[in-house]
Motif scaffolding. Structure first.
Motif, PDB file in Angstrom:
ATOM      1  N   ALA A   1       0.807  -1.273  -0.280  1.00  0.00           N
ATOM      2  CA  ALA A   1      -0.111  -0.159  -0.022  1.00  0.00           C
ATOM      3  C   ALA A   1       0.929   1.226   0.063  1.00  0.00           C
ATOM      4  O   ALA A   1       0.439   2.339  -0.670  1.00  0.00           O
ATOM      5  N   HIS A   2       1.804   1.163   0.636  1.00  0.00           N
ATOM      6  CA  HIS A   2       2.860   2.488   0.835  1.00  0.00           C
ATOM      7  C   HIS A   2       3.314   2.701  -0.594  1.00  0.00           C
ATOM      8  O   HIS A   2       3.552   3.827  -0.878  1.00  0.00           O
ATOM      9  N   ARG A   3       3.889   1.810  -1.332  1.00  0.00           N
ATOM     10  CA  ARG A   3       4.430   1.951  -2.696  1.00  0.00           C
ATOM     11  C   ARG A   3       3.134   2.524  -3.739  1.00  0.00           C
ATOM     12  O   ARG A   3       3.489   3.441  -4.395  1.00  0.00           O
ATOM     13  N   TYR A   4       2.305   1.768  -3.599  1.00  0.00           N
ATOM     14  CA  TYR A   4       0.908   2.446  -4.180  1.00  0.00           C
ATOM     15  C   TYR A   4       0.675   3.778  -4.094  1.00  0.00           C
ATOM     16  O   TYR A   4       0.528   4.387  -4.760  1.00  0.00           O
ATOM     17  N   GLU A   5       0.756   4.047  -2.802  1.00  0.00           N
ATOM     18  CA  GLU A   5       0.337   5.429  -2.259  1.00  0.00           C
ATOM     19  C   GLU A   5       1.236   6.602  -2.808  1.00  0.00           C
ATOM     20  O   GLU A   5       1.083   7.513  -3.363  1.00  0.00           O
ATOM     21  N   THR A   6       2.484   6.112  -2.788  1.00  0.00           N
ATOM     22  CA  THR A   6       3.501   6.905  -3.236  1.00  0.00           C
ATOM     23  C   THR A   6       3.467   7.337  -4.686  1.00  0.00           C
ATOM     24  O   THR A   6       3.337   8.459  -4.978  1.00  0.00           O
ATOM     25  N   VAL A   7       2.855   6.174  -5.390  1.00  0.00           N
ATOM     26  CA  VAL A   7       2.607   6.477  -6.981  1.00  0.00           C
ATOM     27  C   VAL A   7       1.309   7.521  -7.093  1.00  0.00           C
ATOM     28  O   VAL A   7       1.465   8.435  -7.763  1.00  0.00           O
ATOM     29  N   MET A   8       0.592   7.138  -6.245  1.00  0.00           N
ATOM     30  CA  MET A   8      -0.661   7.770  -6.481  1.00  0.00           C
ATOM     31  C   MET A   8      -0.523   9.303  -6.237  1.00  0.00           C
ATOM     32  O   MET A   8      -1.112  10.189  -6.566  1.00  0.00           O
ATOM     33  N   ASP A   9       0.258   9.513  -5.112  1.00  0.00           N
ATOM     34  CA  ASP A   9       0.480  10.879  -4.641  1.00  0.00           C
ATOM     35  C   ASP A   9       1.197  11.531  -5.919  1.00  0.00           C
ATOM     36  O   ASP A   9       1.000  12.867  -6.070  1.00  0.00           O
ATOM     37  N   GLU A  10       2.184  10.698  -6.479  1.00  0.00           N
ATOM     38  CA  GLU A  10       2.818  11.617  -7.943  1.00  0.00           C
ATOM     39  C   GLU A  10       1.506  11.898  -8.736  1.00  0.00           C
ATOM     40  O   GLU A  10       1.717  13.251  -9.185  1.00  0.00           O
ATOM     41  N   VAL A  11       0.589  11.048  -8.998  1.00  0.00           N
ATOM     42  CA  VAL A  11      -0.385  11.334  -9.939  1.00  0.00           C
ATOM     43  C   VAL A  11      -1.306  12.743  -9.154  1.00  0.00           C
ATOM     44  O   VAL A  11      -1.527  13.768  -9.660  1.00  0.00           O
ATOM     45  N   ARG A  12      -1.367  12.449  -8.005  1.00  0.00           N
ATOM     46  CA  ARG A  12      -2.285  13.575  -7.153  1.00  0.00           C
ATOM     47  C   ARG A  12      -1.688  14.957  -7.240  1.00  0.00           C
ATOM     48  O   ARG A  12      -2.278  15.889  -7.664  1.00  0.00           O
ATOM     49  N   THR A  13      -0.462  14.987  -7.067  1.00  0.00           N
ATOM     50  CA  THR A  13       0.374  16.226  -7.297  1.00  0.00           C
ATOM     51  C   THR A  13       0.480  16.737  -8.628  1.00  0.00           C
ATOM     52  O   THR A  13       1.597  17.579  -8.931  1.00  0.00           O
ATOM     53  N   GLY A  14       0.245  15.851  -9.776  1.00  0.00           N
ATOM     54  CA  GLY A  14       0.261  16.373 -11.015  1.00  0.00           C
ATOM     55  C   GLY A  14       1.703  15.955 -11.487  1.00  0.00           C
ATOM     56  O   GLY A  14       1.851  16.425 -12.634  1.00  0.00           O
ATOM     57  N   ARG A  15       2.492  15.409 -10.777  1.00  0.00           N
ATOM     58  CA  ARG A  15       4.068  14.857 -11.182  1.00  0.00           C
ATOM     59  C   ARG A  15       3.964  13.870 -12.201  1.00  0.00           C
ATOM     60  O   ARG A  15       5.017  13.534 -12.929  1.00  0.00           O
ATOM     61  N   MET A  16       2.716  12.974 -12.245  1.00  0.00           N
ATOM     62  CA  MET A  16       2.641  11.980 -13.077  1.00  0.00           C
ATOM     63  C   MET A  16       1.286  12.012 -13.713  1.00  0.00           C
ATOM     64  O   MET A  16       0.357  12.356 -13.024  1.00  0.00           O
ATOM     65  N   GLU A  17       1.073  11.640 -14.971  1.00  0.00           N
ATOM     66  CA  GLU A  17      -0.170  11.716 -15.607  1.00  0.00           C
ATOM     67  C   GLU A  17      -0.576  10.015 -15.484  1.00  0.00           C
ATOM     68  O   GLU A  17       0.001   9.260 -15.943  1.00  0.00           O
ATOM     69  N   ALA A  18      -2.012   9.830 -15.262  1.00  0.00           N
ATOM     70  CA  ALA A  18      -2.512   8.592 -15.057  1.00  0.00           C
ATOM     71  C   ALA A  18      -3.078   8.264 -16.607  1.00  0.00           C
ATOM     72  O   ALA A  18      -4.361   8.472 -17.017  1.00  0.00           O
ATOM     73  N   ASP A  19      -2.279   7.907 -17.536  1.00  0.00           N
ATOM     74  CA  ASP A  19      -2.436   7.539 -18.932  1.00  0.00           C
ATOM     75  C   ASP A  19      -3.105   6.093 -19.006  1.00  0.00           C
ATOM     76  O   ASP A  19      -3.334   5.253 -17.744  1.00  0.00           O
ATOM     77  N   VAL A  20      -3.570   5.551 -20.277  1.00  0.00           N
ATOM     78  CA  VAL A  20      -4.243   4.400 -20.158  1.00  0.00           C
ATOM     79  C   VAL A  20      -3.292   3.255 -19.447  1.00  0.00           C
ATOM     80  O   VAL A  20      -3.746   2.265 -18.732  1.00  0.00           O
ATOM     81  N   ALA A  21      -2.047   3.279 -19.936  1.00  0.00           N
ATOM     82  CA  ALA A  21      -1.192   2.029 -19.518  1.00  0.00           C
ATOM     83  C   ALA A  21      -0.901   2.166 -17.921  1.00  0.00           C
ATOM     84  O   ALA A  21      -1.177   1.148 -17.226  1.00  0.00           O
TER      85      ALA A  21
ATOM     86  N   LEU B   1       6.663   2.794 -13.624  1.00  0.00           N
ATOM     87  CA  LEU B   1       5.937   4.191 -13.797  1.00  0.00           C
ATOM     88  C   LEU B   1       6.565   5.232 -13.149  1.00  0.00           C
ATOM     89  O   LEU B   1       6.585   6.059 -13.800  1.00  0.00           O
ATOM     90  N   LEU B   2       7.004   4.973 -11.968  1.00  0.00           N
ATOM     91  CA  LEU B   2       7.654   6.003 -11.358  1.00  0.00           C
ATOM     92  C   LEU B   2       8.882   6.502 -12.110  1.00  0.00           C
ATOM     93  O   LEU B   2       9.257   7.669 -12.348  1.00  0.00           O
ATOM     94  N   GLY B   3       9.693   5.423 -12.683  1.00  0.00           N
ATOM     95  CA  GLY B   3      10.901   5.716 -13.293  1.00  0.00           C
ATOM     96  C   GLY B   3      10.876   6.350 -14.726  1.00  0.00           C
ATOM     97  O   GLY B   3      11.278   7.345 -14.893  1.00  0.00           O
ATOM     98  N   GLU B   4       9.555   5.867 -15.361  1.00  0.00           N
ATOM     99  CA  GLU B   4       9.294   6.806 -16.792  1.00  0.00           C
ATOM    100  C   GLU B   4       8.962   8.156 -16.444  1.00  0.00           C
ATOM    101  O   GLU B   4       9.695   9.058 -17.251  1.00  0.00           O
ATOM    102  N   GLU B   5       8.290   8.675 -15.484  1.00  0.00           N
ATOM    103  CA  GLU B   5       7.996   9.855 -15.444  1.00  0.00           C
ATOM    104  C   GLU B   5       9.041  10.627 -15.177  1.00  0.00           C
ATOM    105  O   GLU B   5       9.149  11.796 -15.105  1.00  0.00           O
ATOM    106  N   GLY B   6       9.841  10.048 -14.322  1.00  0.00           N
ATOM    107  CA  GLY B   6      11.321  10.885 -14.042  1.00  0.00           C
ATOM    108  C   GLY B   6      11.070  11.414 -12.684  1.00  0.00           C
ATOM    109  O   GLY B   6      11.925  12.094 -12.065  1.00  0.00           O
ATOM    110  N   GLY B   7       9.747  11.761 -12.256  1.00  0.00           N
ATOM    111  CA  GLY B   7       9.299  12.796 -11.404  1.00  0.00           C
ATOM    112  C   GLY B   7      10.216  12.605 -10.061  1.00  0.00           C
ATOM    113  O   GLY B   7      10.965  13.037  -9.729  1.00  0.00           O
ATOM    114  N   SER B   8       9.975  11.496  -9.488  1.00  0.00           N
ATOM    115  CA  SER B   8      10.669  11.066  -8.333  1.00  0.00           C
ATOM    116  C   SER B   8      11.559   9.780  -8.673  1.00  0.00           C
ATOM    117  O   SER B   8      11.010   8.851  -7.875  1.00  0.00           O
ATOM    118  N   ALA B   9      12.301   9.997  -9.532  1.00  0.00           N
ATOM    119  CA  ALA B   9      12.866   8.562 -10.036  1.00  0.00           C
ATOM    120  C   ALA B   9      13.509   7.559  -9.065  1.00  0.00           C
ATOM    121  O   ALA B   9      13.656   6.707  -9.164  1.00  0.00           O
TER     122      ALA B   9
END
Lengths: 741, 121
Positions: free
Chosen positions: A69-89, A129-137
């Motif tokens: 859940a922690h890692r999942y949450e981390t990624v969702m936080d990236e999406v929430r803060t707009g650092r990552m885009e939730a595309d189809v993949a 996913l995190l890596g691709e976005e490079g946000g908090s890679a």
């Protein structure tokens, strides 16, 4: 319940219930995102759901769940803060993670196969996913480091051992002359602290007095208050810190422990800690006319003194939105997403409800018996006893409806499970499939919902596997490559109709017919109508996939689905249009316990027909009936011809009637809108009957749904008229096949 | 010393746990489901201290603290933030909003009691 006396176990149980709700919200919101209908709140709901599951899991030491859940949450936080885009993949991975999260929750609750292996795979995909976005890679180190789950022990007795566990017994601060004999204590050190609050310390609601008192708990504190900066009273601003303190602390505590007292005010005050060093006890008390603590804080409560002054005793401005108002519903999902938080809910053990349902069943039988004996007593029809009984019947019915409502549940949870099935099934066969659901709020008896899961799963898999074409075929047929599967639920004339439809190629009838002939299920020269061919799918051992695929080819055919639906008192029908798709329609009774029945007599047998299927009752005139072929008659009902089914003959009680003059019939409506006249001998009564299932030990006779006990103690069979009529419509050789189904 | 506590958290599990941790210590615990609800509940009680979660629907913890601090009689009411992260920036943000202190989830009941007594007496 065994958990009643263990508050922790109870909270744990309620945590898992909450998890189910959170997982449901998670699914919903991901679906909204997938539909492209999200607003700003949707991702927050997703984030919070994962976050809350993590939080609770941490408290119960469910490490695997917390880690994932922690890692999942981390990624969702990236999406929430707009650092990552939730595309189809990305959404695909999120859905899988949601599914996995729910597996982990169930595993934590029920044990069983450990889904840990899949965790690793999904975590890798999340990281990707995190890596691709490079946000908090930068790959997180081991997440445990950041978030250490500690099993929660509620050993409250331990409080007493805590250094400042119970302040209620805190003695008044010791006067200085009662200092303990310092040299006698080993390891006692003396520290000197200088503590001067900044204004922000008060603004955050901190209080020097509390801090000093906490220090006092650690050992012996000599507190000196420096009042030199205190202005004259007229210049005094109550919220400015004028005081500072010097504390000589004799304690066994370590420096870190002392500093931890000031954890909350770190940065909000100036704090100097000096000293340490074994104290031989020779230190003189400082000359500074020490004051003991209480005296030291005449002004440290500046805020409280300041409060009475403002002339606003009025309550604070009320929040503009009343707290109970449901939040602005997120976009389209609003209709289905009525916020559940507002309702007050009681959790009841299902067993207790079962018991109530059974008792109500007995009550209905009892009332029927009472009514029978009143009838036998030949009482005047309008007497007190009879009208009292009528009132009794009304009440019984109300009670029964209310009890049924307790067990009723929206089919939403079932539909959500299906959306997961769709995802898994479509991934397995490499088809793009979108699930649409409708009528999720339709309520169905809980036991029905539970028993629907398996057949529905199979039908959904079938739709994806057999119903929908491959993307290439779809494009060739001029359809979008993404297949659509629709799952709907609705109440219709006292029954629940659940439909699974796809926009695939429809049933390939020539092939179905050929397979049935090849497998010897029907004679090679059979002439079957389209709908008869469609119904061949329900024959045992029928499988159309030429290569048994991973999905639906598990030796389980649609016959098993039909058997499961029939066991629920339901029926299943197929409608298929070549090139357009297939619809499987399940019709179920609202409840499994009681039904309104028409008690009839045929060839001396007392039988019950479910009332909701009876459109009207007819009395034939001979000239209305015509024979269309030997043994098959139709009757004219208001200008339309309706096939006549002779019940007594169909059930084998007597030979078919030849003279229809004055015969009584029930006009029966099918779910598909067609009608038939069921010829009977006599109508006896109309009443509620309690359904008593026929055990598997009995041969499942076609046309017989269940049995019941009538008021006079007689046992009567409950008919499934649609089944009887369908059987009657089949040519005789077909019937054999049908009967063995 | 019996303290009157308002606990605001959208997770029922967390509210139950807070109650379970505090009631045996003799505290009176009021609960609310989110920030807006918290303000509503606050209207009828005079808590000695408030515990609040950060991530909540409708009004989050920061908004809630802000609103509470905006009320004259609660300018100095101790508010502890429940957070799963011990991250310094979260603490800083909580403090900026006016929080008195913080408790890292999952919390130890003894520590929670201790922290409350620490800030609220």
């Amino acid at each position: 319940m065994s958990t009643e006396n263990d508050p922790m176990a109870e909270i744990r149980a309620s945590f898992f219930i909450e998890c189910e709700e959170l997982l449901e919200a998670l699914q919903d919101s991901l679906q909204i995102m997938d539909d492209g209908a999200e607003d700003g709140e949707t991702i927050n709901v997703v984030f919070r759901a994962v976050h809350s599951i993590k939080g609770g899991a941490g408290a119960f030491g469910l490490d695997a769940l917390v880690r994932f859940a922690h890692r999942y949450e981390t990624v969702m936080d990236e999406v929430r803060t707009g650092r990552m885009e939730a595309d189809v993949a990305a959404l695909k991975v999120f859905f899988q993670c949601a599914d996995h999260l729910s597996d982990l929750v169930r595993h934590s609750r029920d044990g069983g196969a450990d889904p840990a292996e899949q965790s690793a795979a999904l975590l890798t995909r999340l990281d990707a996913l995190l890596g691709e976005e490079g946000g908090s890679a930068e790959p997180e180190p081991e997440p445990e480091i950041e978030f250490q789950p500690t099993g929660l022990t509620l050993d409250l007795a331990a409080l007493d051992d805590a250094p400042m566990g119970d302040l209620s017994d805190l003695p008044d601060l010791p006067p200085l002359d009662r200092l303990p004999d310092l040299p006698a204590l080993s390891g006692v050190k003396t520290y000197t602290l200088h503590f001067a609050p900044e204004p922000e310390l008060f603004e955050t609601g901190n209080e020097p007095f509390m801090l000093l008192r906490a220090l006092q708990e650690l050992g012996t504190a000599h507190v000196t208050c420096d009042t030199s900066r205190l202005p004259a009273q007229k210049d005094l601003i109550p919220e400015q810190p004028y005081l500072s303190w010097t504390i000589e602390l004799e304690t066994e505590a370590e420096e870190s422990e002392i500093l931890s007292v000031f954890e909350f005010v770190e940065g909000l005050c100036s704090l100097k800690l000096t000293g340490a060093g074994e104290d031989a006890g020779s230190s003189e008390l400082p000359d500074l006319s020490p004051e003991i603590l209480p005296a030291a804080s005449p002004t440290p409560e500046p805020l409280k003194q300041a409060e009475p002054e403002p002339v606003s005793p009025a309550p604070p401005p009320a929040p503009t939105t009343p707290a109970i108002a449901p939040k602005a519903p997120p976009a389209k999902a609003a209709a289905a997403n009525t916020p559940a938080a507002v309702k007050s809910v009681v959790r009841v053990d299902l067993d207790r409800i079962e018991r109530l349902v059974n008792l109500v069943g007995e009550l209905v039988i009892n009332q029927a018996m009472l009514s029978q004996s009143l009838e036998d007593a030949n009482l005047p029809p309008h007497g007190d006893a009879i009208s009292g009984l009528e009132e009794f019947q009304r009440l019984t019915r109300d009670i029964q409806d209310s009890v049924m409502m307790i067990r009723a549940q929206p089919v939403k949870s079932l539909f959500q499970r299906m959306s997961r099935i769709i995802r898994e099934a479509s991934a397995a066969v490499d088809k793009d499939v979108r699930l649409h659901t409708e009528g999720e709020a339709t309520e169905v008896d809980k036991t029905v919902i539970e028993r629907l899961a398996d057949p529905l799963t199979h039908m959904i898999r079938n739709a994806v596997d057999h119903g929908l074409e491959t993307p290439a075929d779809r494009i060739a047929a001029g359809k979008p490559s993404e297949g659509q599967v629709k799952l709907t639920a609705a109440h219709r004339s006292g029954r629940v109709i659940i439909e699974v439809s796809d926009d695939g190629a429809g049933i390939n009838r020539p092939r179905v017919l050929q397979i049935a002939i090849d497998k010897g299920l029907i004679p090679a020269d059979s002439q079957l109508s389209d709908s008869e061919i469609d119904n061949l799918l329900f024959l045992p051992g029928f499988s159309t996939a030429s290569t048994v695929s991973d999905l639906s080819g598990r030796g389980v055919g649609m016959d098993v689905v039909r058997t499961a639906i029939q066991a629920l008192g339901g029926r299943i029908a197929i409608t298929s249009t070549p090139g357009k798709g297939t619809i499987f329609s399940i019709s179920l009774p609202l409840t499994l316990a009681v039904l309104d029945g028409m008690v009839i007599d045929t060839a001396g047998e007392t039988l019950v027909v479910p009332l909701n299927l009876v459109v009207e009752t007819l009395t034939f005139c001979a000239e209305d009936v015509s024979m269309i072929r030997p043994g098959q008659h139709v009757v004219r009902v208001r200008g339309a011809f309706v096939p006549v089914v002779d019940l007594g003959a169909e059930l084998g009680y007597r030979p078919p009637l030849s003279n229809f003059e004055g015969a009584v019939a029930l006009l029966i409506a099918h779910e598909n809108g067609s009608r038939a006249a069921l010829l009977i001998d006599n109508i006896l009564d109309q009443r509620q009957v309690v359904i008593k299932g026929l055990d598997d030990g009995f041969f499942r006779a076609p046309g017989i749904a269940a049995a019941t006990i009538l008021g006079d103690g007689q046992i009567a069979l409950i008919l499934d008229p649609s089944d009887i009529i369908n059987n009657a419509a089949q040519p005789p050789q077909e019937r054999l096949v049908g009967a063995s189904a | 010393m019996s303290l009157n506590i308002l606990a605001v958290d959208d997770s029922r599990t967390m509210r139950d746990m807070i109650r379970l941790a505090l009631q045996p210590a003799g505290f009176t615990v009021h609960t609310a489901d989110d920030g807006l609800h918290g303000i509503d509940v606050l209207d009828g009680i005079e808590p000695d201290a408030i515990i609040t979660d950060i991530n909540m629907p409708r009004m989050d913890g920061f908004g809630f603290i802000d609103a509470v601090r905006g009320q004259e009689q609660h300018r100095a009411t101790p508010i502890l933030v429940l957070t799963t992260e011990a991250a310094p920036e979260l603490k800083a943000r909580a403090r900026e909003a006016g929080a008195t202190g913080w408790i890292v989830k999952p919390f130890d009941p003894a520590k929670l009691v201790k922290a409350l007594q620490m800030v609220a007496g």
